[in-house]
Design an enzyme around this catalytic site. Sequence first.
Site, PDB file in Angstrom:
ATOM      1  N   ASP A  90       0.632  -1.138  -0.145  1.00  0.00           N
ATOM      2  CA  ASP A  90       0.076   0.016   0.014  1.00  0.00           C
ATOM      3  C   ASP A  90       0.865   1.259  -0.068  1.00  0.00           C
ATOM      4  O   ASP A  90       1.964   1.155   0.437  1.00  0.00           O
ATOM      5  CB  ASP A  90      -0.957   0.041   1.113  1.00  0.00           C
ATOM      6  CG  ASP A  90      -1.778  -1.071   1.413  1.00  0.00           C
ATOM      7  OD1 ASP A  90      -2.095  -1.566   0.384  1.00  0.00           O
ATOM      8  OD2 ASP A  90      -2.187  -1.461   2.526  1.00  0.00           O
TER       9      ASP A  90
HETATM   10  N1  URA Z   1      -0.946  -5.864   4.385  1.00  0.00           N
HETATM   11  C1  URA Z   1      -1.405  -4.520   4.251  1.00  0.00           C
HETATM   12  O1  URA Z   1      -2.531  -4.053   4.934  1.00  0.00           O
HETATM   13  N2  URA Z   1      -0.937  -3.596   3.582  1.00  0.00           N
HETATM   14  C2  URA Z   1       0.156  -3.863   2.745  1.00  0.00           C
HETATM   15  O2  URA Z   1       0.789  -3.042   2.065  1.00  0.00           O
HETATM   16  C3  URA Z   1       0.881  -5.259   2.809  1.00  0.00           C
HETATM   17  C4  URA Z   1       0.189  -6.043   3.525  1.00  0.00           C
END
Ligand code: URA
Length: 235
Positions: free
Chosen positions: A102
């Site tokens: 993310d």
């Molecule tokens: N889990 C999440 O919530 N975000 C990420 O970027 C990777 C795993």
Amino acid sequence: MRLNKYIAQTGRASRRKADELIFAGKVKVDGKLVKEPFYDVGEGQSVAVEGREIISAGKKAYFILNKPKGYITTTADEKGRPTVMELVKEVSERVFPVGRLDEPTTGLLVMTNDGDFAYKLMHPKHETTKTYRATVSGVVSNEKLARLRKGVDIGGYVTAPAKVEMIKQAERSAVVEVRLHEGKNRQVRKMFAAVGCRVMELERTAIGDVYLGRLRHGDIRKMTRAEIESLVKKL
Ligand code: URA
């Protein structure tokens, strides 16, 4: 392969520009200056342009990036947001990110030009372990840790059993390590939300036995042969 073609194939220069670089004395093969565009580059020879080694496009390249916040893990973005491609401009191969992190998540992102490796690494059937360190607001009780380990409903999907360890409970926040064999969209954030906790910081610290270590945010390094093999072995 001819030297000018070898340079052009990396995407670093057009064939004509490659000729210019060669004539200008900026190209070395195995450390020796070569001014002949049709010089035949043999298997295993090293080519350097302006002092930096380049790798033929046919050759596979594997890197680890410590993704900082504020970058998205795609090769292009319609909305013009910064992508991780901006952090690998110095790399002469056309590497792309494997999988997703993310935008606010930091940490280990594999970048490669090996499509087959990327596909396998991402495929759920291989269940490559991904390790995250989450800084969570408030208190994460033992009961919540147990629920996270067992599996929680993250909106129509119950997560598989996971390894979840408390690293540190401070007064107002906790650091928790989560090891997953699956990778649903925003899974770690959703898992904590399911037990009533908010993730403030999230970092991926390892994939399989490949660790982020001391790599700083925004920095990139080549994966070692042992690291590549440790992942391939499991695929
Ligand atoms: N889990 C999440 O919530 N975000 C990420 O970027 C990777 C795993």
